[in-house]
Design an enzyme around this catalytic site. Structure first.
Site, PDB file in Angstrom:
ATOM      1  N   LYS A  10      72.195  -9.257   8.032  1.00 41.47           N
ATOM      2  CA  LYS A  10      72.187  -7.779   7.960  1.00 41.47           C
ATOM      3  C   LYS A  10      73.189  -7.232   8.960  1.00 41.47           C
ATOM      4  O   LYS A  10      73.521  -7.896   9.963  1.00 41.47           O
ATOM      5  CB  LYS A  10      70.788  -7.216   8.229  1.00 41.47           C
ATOM      6  CG  LYS A  10      70.193  -7.516   9.617  1.00 41.47           C
ATOM      7  CD  LYS A  10      70.535  -6.520  10.698  1.00 41.47           C
ATOM      8  CE  LYS A  10      70.032  -6.956  12.067  1.00 41.47           C
ATOM      9  NZ  LYS A  10      70.649  -6.293  13.197  1.00 41.47           N
ATOM     10  N   VAL A  95      74.180 -17.570  15.251  1.00 36.48           N
ATOM     11  CA  VAL A  95      72.883 -17.363  15.927  1.00 36.48           C
ATOM     12  C   VAL A  95      73.063 -16.435  17.143  1.00 36.48           C
ATOM     13  O   VAL A  95      74.098 -16.475  17.808  1.00 36.48           O
ATOM     14  CB  VAL A  95      72.307 -18.736  16.355  1.00 36.48           C
ATOM     15  CG1 VAL A  95      71.041 -18.576  17.180  1.00 36.48           C
ATOM     16  CG2 VAL A  95      72.022 -19.579  15.116  1.00 36.48           C
ATOM     17  N   ALA A  96      72.031 -15.617  17.406  1.00 37.30           N
ATOM     18  CA  ALA A  96      72.046 -14.649  18.530  1.00 37.30           C
ATOM     19  C   ALA A  96      73.306 -13.791  18.472  1.00 37.30           C
ATOM     20  O   ALA A  96      74.012 -13.618  19.452  1.00 37.30           O
ATOM     21  CB  ALA A  96      71.927 -15.359  19.881  1.00 37.30           C
ATOM     22  N   ALA A  97      73.558 -13.265  17.283  1.00 41.40           N
ATOM     23  CA  ALA A  97      74.820 -12.579  17.003  1.00 41.40           C
ATOM     24  C   ALA A  97      74.637 -11.102  16.663  1.00 41.40           C
ATOM     25  O   ALA A  97      75.613 -10.381  16.511  1.00 41.40           O
ATOM     26  CB  ALA A  97      75.507 -13.277  15.833  1.00 41.40           C
ATOM     27  N   GLY A 101      69.788 -13.318  11.736  1.00 37.03           N
ATOM     28  CA  GLY A 101      69.639 -14.598  11.031  1.00 37.03           C
ATOM     29  C   GLY A 101      68.217 -15.139  11.052  1.00 37.03           C
ATOM     30  O   GLY A 101      67.686 -15.537  10.007  1.00 37.03           O
ATOM     31  N   ASP A 136      62.646  -6.823  12.677  1.00 33.27           N
ATOM     32  CA  ASP A 136      63.620  -6.732  11.577  1.00 33.27           C
ATOM     33  C   ASP A 136      63.180  -7.517  10.331  1.00 33.27           C
ATOM     34  O   ASP A 136      63.843  -7.458   9.299  1.00 33.27           O
ATOM     35  CB  ASP A 136      64.988  -7.286  12.021  1.00 33.27           C
ATOM     36  CG  ASP A 136      65.704  -6.339  12.974  1.00 33.27           C
ATOM     37  OD1 ASP A 136      65.288  -5.168  13.081  1.00 33.27           O
ATOM     38  OD2 ASP A 136      66.677  -6.776  13.621  1.00 33.27           O
TER      39      ASP A 136
HETATM   40  P1  ATP Z   1      67.813 -10.373  16.668  1.00 35.44           P
HETATM   41  O1  ATP Z   1      68.658  -9.123  16.715  1.00 35.44           O
HETATM   42  O2  ATP Z   1      66.592 -10.263  15.789  1.00 35.44           O
HETATM   43  O3  ATP Z   1      67.570 -10.996  18.008  1.00 35.44           O
HETATM   44  P2  ATP Z   1      70.014 -12.102  16.188  1.00 35.44           P
HETATM   45  O4  ATP Z   1      70.834 -12.168  14.944  1.00 35.44           O
HETATM   46  O5  ATP Z   1      70.690 -11.472  17.368  1.00 35.44           O
HETATM   47  O6  ATP Z   1      68.694 -11.371  15.825  1.00 35.44           O
HETATM   48  P3  ATP Z   1      69.005 -14.754  15.749  1.00 35.44           P
HETATM   49  O7  ATP Z   1      70.147 -15.459  15.113  1.00 35.44           O
HETATM   50  O8  ATP Z   1      67.897 -14.344  14.875  1.00 35.44           O
HETATM   51  O9  ATP Z   1      69.543 -13.508  16.611  1.00 35.44           O
HETATM   52  O10 ATP Z   1      68.488 -15.686  16.950  1.00 35.44           O
HETATM   53  C1  ATP Z   1      67.773 -15.204  18.060  1.00 35.44           C
HETATM   54  C2  ATP Z   1      66.989 -16.379  18.677  1.00 35.44           C
HETATM   55  O11 ATP Z   1      65.924 -16.731  17.800  1.00 35.44           O
HETATM   56  C3  ATP Z   1      67.819 -17.624  18.855  1.00 35.44           C
HETATM   57  O12 ATP Z   1      68.161 -17.775  20.195  1.00 35.44           O
HETATM   58  C4  ATP Z   1      66.935 -18.783  18.374  1.00 35.44           C
HETATM   59  O13 ATP Z   1      66.564 -19.647  19.424  1.00 35.44           O
HETATM   60  C5  ATP Z   1      65.676 -18.124  17.804  1.00 35.44           C
HETATM   61  N1  ATP Z   1      65.379 -18.543  16.415  1.00 35.44           N
HETATM   62  C6  ATP Z   1      64.165 -18.803  15.920  1.00 35.44           C
HETATM   63  N2  ATP Z   1      64.230 -19.106  14.610  1.00 35.44           N
HETATM   64  C7  ATP Z   1      65.511 -19.029  14.240  1.00 35.44           C
HETATM   65  C8  ATP Z   1      66.203 -19.226  13.005  1.00 35.44           C
HETATM   66  N3  ATP Z   1      65.564 -19.591  11.876  1.00 35.44           N
HETATM   67  N4  ATP Z   1      67.535 -19.024  13.003  1.00 35.44           N
HETATM   68  C9  ATP Z   1      68.180 -18.655  14.140  1.00 35.44           C
HETATM   69  N5  ATP Z   1      67.585 -18.465  15.321  1.00 35.44           N
HETATM   70  C10 ATP Z   1      66.257 -18.649  15.395  1.00 35.44           C
END
Ligand code: ATP
Length: 292
Positions: A10, A95-97, A101, A136
């Site tokens: 998203k 991830v954590a972006a 995800g 989210d």
């Molecule tokens: P948000 O804004 O919800 O934090 P994001 O896109 O910034 O989302 P994610 O990619 O969802 O961040 O990852 C955040 C943390 O969630 C990661 O550091 C990871 O350790 C944990 N995590 C748990 N399950 C997952 C998954 N299926 N995919 C990615 N990260 C995951």
């Protein structure tokens, strides 16, 4: 029996923080949409009630900390399910972006298990369970484009915006959403989004109003900390992007582009600067699909 489910990333077209609540969450108002950059979740039925999880990315947790694992466990407990599942996540979303995800993986797992375990739950019921995993997740259960309020769990689906390309670029830093919200001074936010204008832009499929209405109050925190994020925004603008914004708490920045010729120019300019660059279509419409 095995099914595959698509879990799209998203982006935030707007992100406003209205107040800090007494329960520690922030009261938000955000317009979100999905883009064609997706993880694939394979779900294989296990008769023994066990939940096993594997992921193509080695740095993602594969135990009960994984959001997809939590989704399966919550469904089992709430509905007394004695079947299990083998979950495989083909990770394509950084991830954590700021691209949601983990939330999207949880939502896709809820939708997929609804089919695999024959639960026949509505999207509203799945979204309610998803809210226990993360703010989210309810949006990701519905997919498409939506206005999210409350702590993000109150979702009003919207129509699809004007079709366009989205170029995403993520610098080599991971940003903690909790840290960014923690550093935000809600009473000192310099510029709030005009959420009403964004809703109008989506309803009338007005691409230039959508670009003009892009606004994310978390940018001022992340941009101050990470100059690379500001540089990426500038590079996208200089290369001809129609609209540019950071997604969620960052650090991913996206450019909205209508003409395909410009997409290549922006993509190439960014590739010289960061490794993680993607040029994809905005999905916009409901993508709550089970693939096979
Ligand atoms: P948000 O804004 O919800 O934090 P994001 O896109 O910034 O989302 P994610 O990619 O969802 O961040 O990852 C955040 C943390 O969630 C990661 O550091 C990871 O350790 C944990 N995590 C748990 N399950 C997952 C998954 N299926 N995919 C990615 N990260 C995951």
């Amino acid at each position: 029996m095995r099914i595959s489910v698509k879990a799209p990333a998203k982006i935030n077209l707007t992100l406003d923080v209205l107040a800090k609540r007494s329960d520690g969450y922030h009261e938000v108002e955000m317009v979100m949409t999905t883009v064609d950059l997706a993880d694939r979740i394979d779900l294989t039925l296990l008769e023994d009630g066990e939940i096993h999880l594997e992921c193509s990315a080695s740095y993602v947790p594969v135990d009960e900390r994984n959001h997809a694992y939590k989704a399966a466990r919550l469904l089992q407990m709430r509905y007394g399910i004695n079947k299990g599942v083998q979950i495989y996540i083909d990770k394509q979303i950084p991830v954590a972006a700021g691209l949601g995800g983990g939330s999207s993986d949880a939502a896709a797992t809820l939708r997929g298990l609804n089919t695999l375990w024959g639960l026949d739950l509505s999207l509203d019921e799945l979204a309610e369970i998803g809210a226990q995993i993360g703010s989210d997740v309810p949006f990701c259960v519905y997919g498409g484009t939506a206005l999210a309020r409350g702590r993000g769990e109150l979702v009003t689906p919207l129509g699809a915006p004007a079709p366009c390309w989205v170029v995403l670029a993520k610098p080599l830093i991971g940003v903690s959403t909790a840290d960014v919200y923690g550093s935000l001074r809600v009473n000192e936010i310099a510029e709030h989004p005009e959420t009403g204008d964004m809703l109008k832009a989506i309803e009338s499929q007005d691409f230039s109003l959508m670009c003009d209405s892009l606004c994310n109050v978390l940018e001022e925190v992340t941009l101050a900390r990470y100059p690379q994020v500001r540089q990426i925004k500038e590079l996208m603008r200089e290369s001809g992007a129609d609209g540019v914004l950071m997604s969620g708490s960052g650090p991913t920045v996206f450019a909205l582009v209508q003409k395909q010729a410009k997409v290549h120019r922006i993509y190439n300019a960014l590739r010289g600067f960061v490794k993680d660059v993607y040029a994809v279509r905005m999905l916009g419409g409901s993508e709550a699909e089970v693939l096979a």
